[in-house]
Design an enzyme around this catalytic site. Structure first.
Site, PDB file in Angstrom:
ATOM      1  N   GLY B   8       0.844  -1.194   0.000  1.00 39.76           N
ATOM      2  CA  GLY B   8       0.000   0.000   0.000  1.00 39.76           C
ATOM      3  C   GLY B   8       0.877   1.242   0.000  1.00 39.76           C
ATOM      4  N   ALA B   9       0.721   2.068  -1.023  1.00 45.60           N
ATOM      5  CA  ALA B   9       1.610   3.225  -1.195  1.00 45.60           C
ATOM      6  C   ALA B   9       0.889   4.529  -0.881  1.00 45.60           C
ATOM      7  CB  ALA B   9       2.187   3.249  -2.612  1.00 45.60           C
ATOM      8  N   ALA B  11      -0.523   7.413   2.013  1.00 45.01           N
ATOM      9  CA  ALA B  11       0.263   8.251   2.905  1.00 45.01           C
ATOM     10  C   ALA B  11       0.967   7.416   3.980  1.00 45.01           C
ATOM     11  CB  ALA B  11      -0.641   9.300   3.555  1.00 45.01           C
ATOM     12  N   MET B  12       0.238   6.505   4.624  1.00 49.45           N
ATOM     13  CA  MET B  12       0.834   5.795   5.749  1.00 49.45           C
ATOM     14  C   MET B  12       1.846   4.759   5.293  1.00 49.45           C
ATOM     15  SD  MET B  12       1.081   5.925   8.922  1.00 49.45           S
ATOM     16  CE  MET B  12      -0.319   6.850   9.586  1.00 49.45           C
ATOM     17  N   GLY B  13       1.532   4.048   4.222  1.00 45.61           N
ATOM     18  CA  GLY B  13       2.488   3.064   3.716  1.00 45.61           C
ATOM     19  C   GLY B  13       3.797   3.724   3.310  1.00 45.61           C
ATOM     20  N   LYS B 108      -6.223  -1.025  10.256  1.00 41.62           N
ATOM     21  CA  LYS B 108      -6.824  -1.777  11.349  1.00 41.62           C
ATOM     22  C   LYS B 108      -8.255  -1.312  11.549  1.00 41.62           C
ATOM     23  CE  LYS B 108      -3.857   1.250  13.921  1.00 41.62           C
ATOM     24  NZ  LYS B 108      -3.282   1.818  12.706  1.00 41.62           N
ATOM     25  N   LYS B 199     -11.282   5.923  17.562  1.00 45.80           N
ATOM     26  CA  LYS B 199     -10.825   7.326  17.598  1.00 45.80           C
ATOM     27  C   LYS B 199     -11.381   8.115  16.407  1.00 45.80           C
ATOM     28  CE  LYS B 199      -7.528   7.440  14.300  1.00 45.80           C
ATOM     29  NZ  LYS B 199      -6.891   6.164  14.109  1.00 45.80           N
ATOM     30  N   ASP B 257      -3.592   9.123  19.961  1.00 44.04           N
ATOM     31  CA  ASP B 257      -4.062   9.132  18.580  1.00 44.04           C
ATOM     32  C   ASP B 257      -5.272  10.055  18.433  1.00 44.04           C
ATOM     33  OD1 ASP B 257      -4.194   8.499  15.919  1.00 44.04           O
ATOM     34  OD2 ASP B 257      -4.638   6.375  16.194  1.00 44.04           O
ATOM     35  N   ARG B 266     -10.209  14.475   8.071  1.00 46.34           N
ATOM     36  CA  ARG B 266     -11.496  14.185   7.440  1.00 46.34           C
ATOM     37  C   ARG B 266     -12.616  13.925   8.439  1.00 46.34           C
ATOM     38  NH1 ARG B 266      -9.676  10.712   2.207  1.00 46.34           N
ATOM     39  NH2 ARG B 266      -8.117  12.201   1.503  1.00 46.34           N
TER      40      ARG B 266
END
Lengths: 348, 348
Positions: B8-9, B11-13, B108, B199, B257, B266
């Site tokens: 997965g590319a 933002a987080m990856g 998750k 969250k 978090d 968002r």
């Protein structure tokens, strides 16, 4: 309903009039000699300069010379003068205090009296009374995320009333809650009392992060969040060491109060100035020039002294508090690196 | 150092490449077919459009058709695609997953598969593997206050690595921490995994408070703080019901978090629109017009369904989550009154 006397006409003392009057109490507001002019103003129906809200019409105002009348037959006495003044004022009114059903503290913190030892303010009051062979009624600590202007304007607010005897806290929670001022009763008087001064120290730390972000033009949200978590953790550790419940720090008195105190205000503003590059001396001078005393400066000093006196390695578990102390002492540090060291997890 | 493959590319990856490369890992980044053009761009050294930061030079890029090569002999596989895609992707790569030393989830949340029951994503992955008679390696949930842009830029960040077997989390914490990316190891995989989707729901609630304040031109800091406290409390209650440690919610994965997610983004933006007066439909349309999917909408639905399936009166202890659910269903409510009712203490 019974009579409650609020001592201190600053923002918090004045703000407390509103829910108590709304809940049907007969409310008296007394001011120190520094408050006499302010009380003249408030008695005309003008808004309080620090909350922007007038007193409820039903509140009875007492000038500094009328302390005896203000306290006569009062069932509840609320200490809302600045914390450093509380022991002296208490000594003056031990007899009416002993006759009341309870003593509430909105002033709270760490307190140092003649013997040089630091104690919780409530504990020092109990000692002062004991030395005078007077027995105080139950003490209720009033805390939580209560910005005075919103409380005075009857905007939704969730304070904590804490007393060793939780049934006392619960009774007042029932008798004083209104739709806008909804009280959480707690039996963890110690845990709540520890959070109140510590949150000022940690609000400085959050101000520091925010100042660093402004200075560098680079976001530090991740570091801010880690700072917030470490602050709550250290409040829990400190409270537990004194026999408090660590979950209190994750509730209204800890996390909740830090959420409002860490956004803006004097302690946050002081830390922000350091983050932006001011020296400790410059930051103090800038705040003084604005006429703003920074409560957290003295309370951090007392907190560190208290932790040292408590011993058991407590100071080792408070790296963020120590870092704030270093900043206040003007130690030359790299704020970003020091903060990261204090709040990021240690993996070794 | 060993090879890690990030799937997965987004933002987080992409952001996770930075600390892992800095810690000396041989990092491979694979993208889905939606990422092929993005990967063409990143391979030129251009910054990632969502973090503003280029990939580290040492990262090996794999296009969507190269999944097999990307996974060959990889010791760690990191799932960083959107949560809803994880089960399908996992089914495709069960064999290389089984051969890895561990599977990490930055994706998750609550996950619903064929039988209609909601489970934690990790639990659903274990079931999928079991049905195929494959044994998965230990799962490590990667969570905490990690905004991708700051992580990618090596700004100070404190993630949590959680695994049922805490020694596994501790090992990777040692092997992957850098001065800027300092990992907290946790044995409370369940507690951490519960906080991550919840969250998002609570960030909506904080957005709602902030929108109400803007709408009315009247501060709601006290209510915001009470909302924050209630959110952490509900994360603790939910986690405990599944066998997690309630203190996890007061740490980096919960409070931490939520601190970053509840400021902007968002989910917060969606809630803020409702607070400002938009209907649920309008708020959805406005976000869609900006091309912004709101993760919390679906995760709130799943969280409520999950709580209902868990039973034991859990839903009764989640008034704030239910209130967010009511908003999302477009129920006509007075947001200020409903929020106050959900988060202020009940005194009766």
């Amino acid at each position: 309903m019974a009579t409650v006397t609020i001592l201190g006409a600053g923002a918090m003392g004045a703000a407390q009039c509103r829910p108590l009057a709304d809940a049907g109490w007969d409310v008296r507001l007394w001011g120190t000699r520094f408050d006499d002019e302010l009380l003249d103003l408030l008695s005309t129906g003008a808004p309080h300069p620090r909350t922007g809200v007038p007193l409820p019409d039903s509140v009875h105002i007492y000038r500094s010379g009328q302390l005896g009348e203000a306290l006569a037959d009062s069932r509840v006495v609320v200490m809302a003068v600045i914390s450093a003044q509380v022991p002296r004022l208490a000594r003056e009114i031990l007899e009416p205090l002993a006759n009341a059903d309870s003593l509430w503290l909105t002033s709270k913190g760490f307190s140092q009296v003649e013997d040089g030892r630091v104690r919780l303010l409530s504990e020092n009051l109990r000692r002062i009374a004991q030395e005078a062979h007077v027995e105080l009624p139950p003490i209720v600590t009033v805390a939580g995320p209560v910005l005075a202007d919103e409380c005075a304007a009857a905007r939704p607010t969730a304070p904590v009333f804490a007393c060793h005897d939780i049934s006392v806290a619960q009774r007042y929670a029932r008798q004083c809650s209104t739709p806008a001022y909804s009280i959480m009763a707690s039996g963890d008087e110690v845990g709540v009392e520890v959070c109140a001064p510590l949150k000022n120290s940690y609000a400085m730390a959050l101000g520091l992060v925010d100042g660093l972000s402004e200075r560098d033009g680079a976001a530090t949200h991740n570091l801010r969040a880690a700072t917030f978590v470490q602050a709550v953790h250290e409040m829990a550790v400190f409270g537990r060491q004194l026999g408090g419940d660590p979950m209190t720090a994750a509730g209204l008195a800890g996390l909740g109060d830090l959420e409002v105190t860490g956004q803006a205000g004097r302690n946050h503003g002081f830390g922000r100035r350091i983050g932006l590059g001011a020296s400790t001396t410059q930051a103090r001078e800038e705040m003084a020039a604005l006429g703003q005393s920074v409560e957290g400066i003295d309370s951090t000093r007392l907190a560190l002294l208290f932790a040292d006196q408590i011993g058991h390695g407590l100071l080792d578990h408070l790296p963020l508090l120590r870092m704030v102390g270093d900043v206040l002492l003007g130690r030359e540090i790299d704020p970003l690196a020091s903060l990261a060291k204090a709040v990021l997890p240690r993996t070794s």
